[in-house]
Design an enzyme around this catalytic site. Structure first.
Site, PDB file in Angstrom:
ATOM      1  N   TYR A 103       0.808  -1.273   0.065  1.00  0.00           N
ATOM      2  CA  TYR A 103       0.062   0.009   0.024  1.00  0.00           C
ATOM      3  C   TYR A 103       0.862   1.289   0.011  1.00  0.00           C
ATOM      4  CZ  TYR A 103      -4.974  -0.119   0.076  1.00  0.00           C
ATOM      5  OH  TYR A 103      -6.352  -0.389  -0.329  1.00  0.00           O
TER       6      TYR A 103
ATOM      7  N   GLU B  56      -0.520   4.993  -0.654  1.00  0.00           N
ATOM      8  CA  GLU B  56      -1.298   5.961  -0.893  1.00  0.00           C
ATOM      9  C   GLU B  56      -0.479   7.235  -0.502  1.00  0.00           C
ATOM     10  OE1 GLU B  56      -4.869   5.806   1.558  1.00  0.00           O
ATOM     11  OE2 GLU B  56      -5.907   4.693   0.071  1.00  0.00           O
TER      12      GLU B  56
ATOM     13  N   ASP C 175      -5.938  13.687 -25.270  1.00  0.00           N
ATOM     14  CA  ASP C 175      -5.733  12.389 -24.942  1.00  0.00           C
ATOM     15  C   ASP C 175      -5.276  11.670 -25.963  1.00  0.00           C
ATOM     16  OD1 ASP C 175      -6.474   9.736 -24.513  1.00  0.00           O
ATOM     17  OD2 ASP C 175      -8.677  10.043 -23.921  1.00  0.00           O
TER      18      ASP C 175
ATOM     19  N   THR D 259      -3.375   6.110 -21.920  1.00  0.00           N
ATOM     20  CA  THR D 259      -3.057   4.806 -21.639  1.00  0.00           C
ATOM     21  C   THR D 259      -1.590   4.534 -21.743  1.00  0.00           C
ATOM     22  OG1 THR D 259      -3.934   3.918 -23.371  1.00  0.00           O
ATOM     23  CG2 THR D 259      -5.437   4.280 -21.679  1.00  0.00           C
TER      24      THR D 259
ATOM     25  N   LYS E  37      -1.062   0.631 -25.063  1.00  0.00           N
ATOM     26  CA  LYS E  37      -1.374   0.524 -26.655  1.00  0.00           C
ATOM     27  C   LYS E  37      -0.134   0.715 -27.240  1.00  0.00           C
ATOM     28  CE  LYS E  37      -6.192   2.299 -26.101  1.00  0.00           C
ATOM     29  NZ  LYS E  37      -6.083   3.107 -24.734  1.00  0.00           N
TER      30      LYS E  37
ATOM     31  N   ARG F 212      -0.841  -2.100 -18.531  1.00  0.00           N
ATOM     32  CA  ARG F 212      -2.202  -1.651 -18.688  1.00  0.00           C
ATOM     33  C   ARG F 212      -2.181  -0.667 -17.709  1.00  0.00           C
ATOM     34  NH1 ARG F 212      -6.687  -2.899 -21.568  1.00  0.00           N
ATOM     35  NH2 ARG F 212      -5.286  -4.638 -22.168  1.00  0.00           N
TER      36      ARG F 212
HETATM   37  N1  DSN Z   1      -9.564   3.013 -25.786  1.00  0.00           N
HETATM   38  C1  DSN Z   1     -10.573   1.992 -26.250  1.00  0.00           C
HETATM   39  C2  DSN Z   1     -10.224   1.555 -27.444  1.00  0.00           C
HETATM   40  O1  DSN Z   1      -9.575   2.287 -28.335  1.00  0.00           O
HETATM   41  O2  DSN Z   1     -10.193   0.503 -27.697  1.00  0.00           O
HETATM   42  C3  DSN Z   1     -11.177   1.233 -25.316  1.00  0.00           C
HETATM   43  O3  DSN Z   1     -11.875   2.235 -24.292  1.00  0.00           O
END
Ligand code: DSN
Length: 409
Positions: free
Chosen positions: A46, A48, A192, A219, A222, A228
């Protein structure tokens, strides 16, 4: 493993990932090192708070880890401040909105059908309930961003925040033009970059931080090919303080330190020269597919691609919905996702198109030759999905998976 049921599911999933051609634009295969760090003892801790300001004892190793993650992340994106704690891209976006907006404030973002994301303000998302959402579309003719039109809408709406960035858009995003629009209407600007993060690190797409965007979310799994999760970046010291507070304690509790370990390893991998080569191959492979389809008269949204994905209008090209196309391709061991296309008249669960991405199979060693063959298979089975065609094309895919490098990265 003592839990045989879960062990079996893990093994089955590993086999599925190797037996099918993975063309979902948002998926990838992480390295063994990223996997090892993500599955490490850091899952037990943990933490925080932030490095050297935690609410728990025993944080000497997680502090060093998080500091290393932040340093590496800032370096690969040329950013001044970074937060590596968001559990996901959605969490990163929600924390960013919460940092700068009040409930009821106005957001202007790309519609889901034009390529935007649920968390950019769709009514089914909590974002659509907390804020007043206004959308921009791509141009009907070019199916590309129309900056003059976005400027007009922004001047009418006077949003508190403009969001750029997409989940299903295959063209370069001109962040400088968005910055000019946001300045003109005195709005914050958030990019984003979840889909294109890897391309940005490799200098194959403009970097929103260099172009003056206020906040960048992403994210990490990808094109960036990490564990992830989510991240937030900014060059503005005042925003950095607000963003940190909004992640913790604003919208999250304890950070997933094991995932941060996986992210940290991937930030190192993204700094290597081989990562740039990888990103170049992703784009080249997407282009090979797009050019093949165009030459066959297939309707590619926006007429091509500049990045890692291409969108096919399956309704116009093959008289099939996205759902039907996805199901037919599954029969020949190809995984894509149905995807809404600009001005789609079908429901999101049906759609009129599919999205194809090259990051995952490029990681496994596929190059132009393999992607061209797979494009031929996609074209042939969507043209003719009788049993003979399915059988023949499935065999081609299986052979391709065997003879292609198909190495685990
Ligand atoms: N980010 C999305 C995608 O492109 O598959 C899923 O939320």
């Amino acid at each position: 493993m003592e839990d045989k049921k879960v062990e079996k599911l893990i093994n089955n999933e590993e086999k599925r990932q190797m037996d099918f051609v993975q063309l979902i634009a948002s998926e990838n295969f992480v390295s063994k090192d990223v996997m090892k760090a993500t599955g490490s003892v850091f899952t037990n801790k943990y933490a925080e708070g932030y490095p050297n300001a935690r609410y728990y004892g025993g944080c000497e190793n997680v502090d060093k880890l998080e500091e290393l993650a932040i340093e590496r992340l800032k370096k690969i994106f040329n950013a001044k401040f970074a937060n590596v704690q968001p559990h996901s891209g959605a969490q990163a976006n929600i924390a960013a909105y919460n940092a700068i907006l009040k409930p009821g404030d106005k957001i202007l973002s790309m519609s889901l059908n034009s390529g935007g994301h649920l968390t950019h303000g769709h009514f089914v998302s909590i974002v659509g309930k907390f804020y007043k959402i206004f959308s921009y579309e791509v141009n009907k003719e070019t199916e590309q961003l129309d900056y003059e039109e976005i400027r007009k809408i922004a001047k009418e709406v006077k949003p508190n925040l403009i969001i750029c960035g997409a989940s299903a858009y295959s063209r370069i995003i001109d962040f400088k033009k968005f910055v000019a629009i946001a300045k003109e209407v005195n709005a914050y600007l958030l990019a984003d970059i979840a889909h294109i993060a890897g391309l940005i690190v490799a200098d194959l797409h403009p970097n929103p931080l260099n172009d003056g965007v206020d906040i960048v979310t992403s994210t990490t799994h990808k094109t960036l090919r990490g564990a992830r999760g989510g991240i937030i970046l900014t060059n503005n010291p005042e925003l950095a303080i607000l963003l940190d507070k909004s992640v913790f304690p604003g919208t999250q509790g304890g950070p997933l330190m094991n995932v941060i370990a996986g992210k940290t390893v991937s930030f190192y991998e993204a700094s290597l020269p081989s990562f740039k080569e990888y990103q170049k191959n992703i784009i080249s492979n997407a282009n090979v597919m797009a050019n093949f389809f165009i030459q066959k008269g297939v309707k590619i949204i926006s007429g091509g691609t500049d990045n890692h994905l291409l969108m096919i209008n399956t309704k116009k090209s093959f008289n099939k919905t996205g759902k039907e196309a996805e199901e037919i391709l599954y029969k020949v061991n190809i995984i894509v996702n149905k995807n809404a296309i600009p001005f789609d008249e079908e429901r999101p669960i049906v759609t009129s198109g599919i999205r194809i991405g090259t990051p995952a199979m490029t990681t496994l060693g596929w190059r132009n030759k393999e992607f061209l063959k797979i494009a031929e298979v996609i074209y042939n089975v969507l043209k003719n999905d009788d049993n003979i065609s399915i059988k023949k094309n499935k065999q081609i895919v299986i052979d391709l998976l065997k003879e292609g490098k198909n190495e685990k990265y």
